[in-house]
Design a protein around this motif. Structure first.
Motif, PDB file in Angstrom:
ATOM      1  N   GLY A 118      12.524  19.067 -10.246  1.00 44.11           N
ATOM      2  CA  GLY A 118      14.218  18.723  -9.925  1.00 44.11           C
ATOM      3  C   GLY A 118      14.717  19.772 -11.762  1.00 44.11           C
ATOM      4  N   HIS A 119      13.993  19.517 -12.654  1.00 46.13           N
ATOM      5  CA  HIS A 119      13.968  19.749 -14.206  1.00 46.13           C
ATOM      6  C   HIS A 119      14.167  21.429 -14.361  1.00 46.13           C
ATOM      7  N   GLU A 120      13.625  21.900 -13.473  1.00 43.92           N
ATOM      8  CA  GLU A 120      13.992  23.588 -12.982  1.00 43.92           C
ATOM      9  C   GLU A 120      15.184  24.122 -13.186  1.00 43.92           C
ATOM     10  N   TRP A 121      16.123  23.454 -11.842  1.00 42.45           N
ATOM     11  CA  TRP A 121      17.035  23.627 -11.025  1.00 42.45           C
ATOM     12  C   TRP A 121      18.402  22.819 -12.340  1.00 42.45           C
ATOM     13  N   ALA A 122      18.082  22.285 -12.777  1.00 40.79           N
ATOM     14  CA  ALA A 122      18.976  21.236 -13.307  1.00 40.79           C
ATOM     15  C   ALA A 122      19.374  22.290 -14.891  1.00 40.79           C
ATOM     16  N   ALA A 123      18.552  23.299 -15.625  1.00 46.27           N
ATOM     17  CA  ALA A 123      18.340  23.761 -16.469  1.00 46.27           C
ATOM     18  C   ALA A 123      18.750  25.054 -16.091  1.00 46.27           C
ATOM     19  N   ASN A 124      17.995  25.344 -15.433  1.00 44.08           N
ATOM     20  CA  ASN A 124      17.797  26.817 -15.521  1.00 44.08           C
ATOM     21  C   ASN A 124      18.991  27.696 -13.545  1.00 44.08           C
ATOM     22  N   GLY A 125      18.955  26.599 -12.526  1.00 46.72           N
ATOM     23  CA  GLY A 125      19.265  26.903 -11.693  1.00 46.72           C
ATOM     24  C   GLY A 125      18.877  27.915 -10.726  1.00 46.72           C
ATOM     25  N   VAL A 126      17.372  28.078 -11.060  1.00 48.42           N
ATOM     26  CA  VAL A 126      16.192  28.318  -9.726  1.00 48.42           C
ATOM     27  C   VAL A 126      14.828  28.180 -10.725  1.00 48.42           C
ATOM     28  N   PRO A 127      14.206  27.800  -9.368  1.00 50.36           N
ATOM     29  CA  PRO A 127      14.943  27.797  -7.883  1.00 50.36           C
ATOM     30  C   PRO A 127      15.361  26.940  -7.828  1.00 50.36           C
ATOM     31  N   GLU A 128      16.650  27.104  -7.004  1.00 53.68           N
ATOM     32  CA  GLU A 128      17.588  26.804  -6.071  1.00 53.68           C
ATOM     33  C   GLU A 128      16.248  25.542  -5.142  1.00 53.68           C
ATOM     34  N   LEU A 129      17.395  24.655  -4.957  1.00 53.92           N
ATOM     35  CA  LEU A 129      16.935  23.310  -3.960  1.00 53.92           C
ATOM     36  C   LEU A 129      16.286  23.564  -3.081  1.00 53.92           C
ATOM     37  N   SER A 130      17.712  24.344  -2.460  1.00 56.57           N
ATOM     38  CA  SER A 130      17.427  24.214  -1.032  1.00 56.57           C
ATOM     39  C   SER A 130      16.228  25.710  -0.959  1.00 56.57           C
ATOM     40  N   GLN A 131      16.025  26.452  -1.650  1.00 51.99           N
ATOM     41  CA  GLN A 131      15.233  27.090  -1.532  1.00 51.99           C
ATOM     42  C   GLN A 131      13.718  26.531  -1.631  1.00 51.99           C
ATOM     43  N   LEU A 132      13.105  25.746  -2.192  1.00 56.57           N
ATOM     44  CA  LEU A 132      12.079  25.152  -2.500  1.00 56.57           C
ATOM     45  C   LEU A 132      11.732  24.412  -1.474  1.00 56.57           C
ATOM     46  N   TYR A 133      13.289  23.302  -1.196  1.00 58.30           N
ATOM     47  CA  TYR A 133      12.819  22.332  -0.037  1.00 58.30           C
ATOM     48  C   TYR A 133      12.170  23.415   1.669  1.00 58.30           C
TER      49      TYR A 133
END
Length: 139
Positions: A118-133
């Motif tokens: 979640g921190h990576e997504w919030a800061a960088n947008g990657v990896p995307e949450l849907s991709q991780l899921y």
């Protein structure tokens, strides 16, 4: 000083551990108030589905300019990713480390650090949450 609820808490301490109350822990971790509020302002309904993760990935990341909100949003994004995973992937469950860090444990035994994601997504947008899921749901 007599604080009555502390006595009750101490008696029930073993009963309220994550292993004893997985639904209570799941409910607590699913709140994600900041993320839910931000998404609602943008017209995105967070219904604990994989599709809502895709909608989050499409948001314009205005929060990246606010250093105060970024860590909180990262926590919420990770907890929301974990919530969707626990609610939709068979056998997935919350696991809380002794220091209090929540992880998602898959039926295979693999652990997934959703807060870090979640921190990576919030800061960088990657990896995307849907991709991780998607990666976790396939495992």
């Amino acid at each position: 000083m007599n604080i009555p609820f502390l006595g009750i808490w101490r008696k029930k301490q073993d009963e309220t551990t994550p292993a004893a109350d997985p639904e209570g822990i799941a409910e607590l971790l699913s709140e994600c108030d900041l993320l839910r509020s931000l998404a609602a302002r943008e017209g995105v309904l967070l219904d604990d589905s994989a599709r809502s993760l895709e909608a989050l990935d499409q948001l314009v990341p205005r929060w990246r300019d606010d250093e105060e909100i970024l860590p909180w949003l990262g926590n919420d994004a990770g907890l929301y990713l974990g919530t969707v995973t626990v609610r939709t992937v068979p056998g997935a469950q919350w696991q809380v480390w002794p220091g209090g860090r929540p992880l998602v444990r898959l039926a295979s035994g693999r652990e997934f650090d959703v807060v870090a994601a979640g921190h990576e997504w919030a800061a960088n947008g990657v990896p995307e949450l849907s991709q991780l899921y998607g990666e976790v749901a396939e495992a």
